[in-house]
Scaffold this active site. Sequence first.
Site, mmCIF file in Angstrom:
data_model
loop_
_atom_site.group_PDB
_atom_site.id
_atom_site.type_symbol
_atom_site.label_atom_id
_atom_site.label_comp_id
_atom_site.label_asym_id
_atom_site.label_seq_id
_atom_site.Cartn_x
_atom_site.Cartn_y
_atom_site.Cartn_z
ATOM 1 C CB CYS A 383 -0.979 0.216 0.495
ATOM 2 S SG CYS A 383 -2.613 1.284 0.608
ATOM 3 C CG HIS A 509 -3.546 -3.447 3.051
ATOM 4 N ND1 HIS A 509 -2.176 -2.832 3.820
ATOM 5 C CD2 HIS A 509 -4.253 -3.107 2.871
ATOM 6 C CE1 HIS A 509 -2.542 -2.078 3.938
ATOM 7 N NE2 HIS A 509 -3.132 -1.619 3.449
ATOM 8 C CD GLU A 511 -0.970 -6.702 5.292
ATOM 9 O OE1 GLU A 511 -1.043 -6.730 3.659
ATOM 10 O OE2 GLU A 511 -1.038 -5.139 5.507
HETATM 11 N N1 GLN Z 1 -2.177 6.650 2.824
HETATM 12 C C1 GLN Z 1 -2.238 5.949 1.583
HETATM 13 C C2 GLN Z 1 -3.225 6.161 0.959
HETATM 14 O O1 GLN Z 1 -4.462 6.801 1.668
HETATM 15 C C3 GLN Z 1 -1.314 4.354 1.848
HETATM 16 C C4 GLN Z 1 -2.575 3.472 3.011
HETATM 17 C C5 GLN Z 1 -2.514 2.420 3.272
HETATM 18 O O2 GLN Z 1 -0.678 2.309 3.319
HETATM 19 N N2 GLN Z 1 -3.025 1.427 3.902
HETATM 20 O O3 GLN Z 1 -3.400 5.528 0.328
#
Ligand code: GLN
Length: 536
Positions: A383, A509, A511
């Site tokens: 992400c 994600h 994970e």
């Molecule tokens: N801050 C980033 C976004 O909002 C990444 C978010 C995250 O890593 N879950 O896109």
Amino acid sequence: MKTKYIFITGGVLSSVGKGVTAAALGRLLKERGYSVAIQKLDPYINVDPGTMSPYQHGEVFVLDDGSETDLDLGHYERFIDTSLNRVCNVTTGQVYEEVISRERRGDYLGGTIQVIPHITNVIKERILQVSETTGAEIVLCEVGGTVGDIESLPFLEALRQMRGDIGRKNSFYIHVTWLPYIGATGELKTKPTQHSVRELRSIGISPDMIMARSDHPVPEEHREKIALFCDVHKEAVVPMETTDTLYNIPLMLEEAGVGDYIYKKIKLQERQKPDWGAWKKMVASIRCEKEEIKVAVVGKYIELLDAYMSVREALCHGGLANEVDVDITWIHSASLEGDADLKVLEGFDGILVPGGFGKRGIEGKIRAIKFARENKIPFLGLCLGMQLMVVELARHHFGENSPNSTEFNPDTPHPVIDLMPDQRDITDKGGTMRLGLYPCHLQPGTLAAEAYEEKVVQERHRHRFEFSNAYREELGKAGMVFSGLSPDERLVEIAELKDHPFMMGTQFHPEFLSRPYRAHPLFAAFIKASLDNSKD
Ligand code: GLN
């Protein structure tokens, strides 16, 4: 069959592993051929943990349906290997929100709205919705916090009433406590457990089973004492000594006869004998001596490792899939900023940058990514980690430091990561990100397609920003491959780098979908690349 309910409360202390115990118990029942779902009742007033700092709360776990939940839901899903849904995490905030909106609608016209019965009724509705929405035959329901907290009282009252509603043979109450160890005399103490059970009984709940957590072996006479003082059978006092791996807990519960005892009490028919073969093999392979690889995780919440719970577990699963131990070193991204010596990153077989929000530590993460790219160290970005991988490559490609995400510099001349268009007019912070499961099409011939061995996958998301398509062509020239795209090809879901053994970032994600004996393909591939790197 009527749905059976197992209610789990905690006493003495929090953080004694109540969530993992619930998860392990779920596995125990699933191994007997029953469908199981697990619910967490959280007494805080936030509607969900999505707006809380990871320092307050640890990881925010995301479900398929996009709900942002307590990290215990991660344990539940990893242990019972079932996708849970929104009703599996209920907070005081949600319950009040529901009651107040019903009141405004006029549903209770003429009435005075009170904790009992209005709040407790909504809690009970939510508990019943778990089997209605998941089809589970057995529902485990864990109450967060410890007995004696003011804020959990309505939940406990609802649990007390449930026995009357659903009947004794359909309900079972477990109280998880802690036996402190007094070093001076070298003994474990049962008194706090006795007090906690007394407190629970004063609310009207008599536990059917007590799980006594401890860091030391629990002598037989302690079991007898707890049984006597707390009015439970001796076989229903289950000592739960701290173990080397979480995944051993279902086996400990089985050995302690917990499954058989609960069966008898809630009159479950024997469906199948539990077959622990695969699970035992998994635990044995966690324990056996293996080659070790070293992975650095560069994050900013490393003072509280609960913030990266699923990342840690997924790395462990990736290790199991490759028969190696993954030794994780947690590095604070802020410590890599400015002209900090990057020597600390030397000697790692792989580097991972996890998700995150906010500016702090960003430049340190970018330096770690640059280090991984230049030194050809396998890299996985999750992400925010993916977004920063894009920023780093753009800085390298354009030969300047200005490319950025507009999350960190709204005025950057090169906004390679930008707010998603449908996020622009959103001002509310709670539950408004791009959340939950979305399909991702894999581009043939890429590392990602090779790892998944699939054409289309579904992955869980939690973000507001995305790769800006204005830079697709330019960064393509710089060696970036867009190996995973949304079905309309508008959103970059996975990016990877040519001429590097393994450099990959995912907008989602992975994970959250990794399981102990089904490692997530990208984690398995990352660990494999790190292992190959360690041999070079
Ligand atoms: N801050 C980033 C976004 O909002 C990444 C978010 C995250 O890593 N879950 O896109």
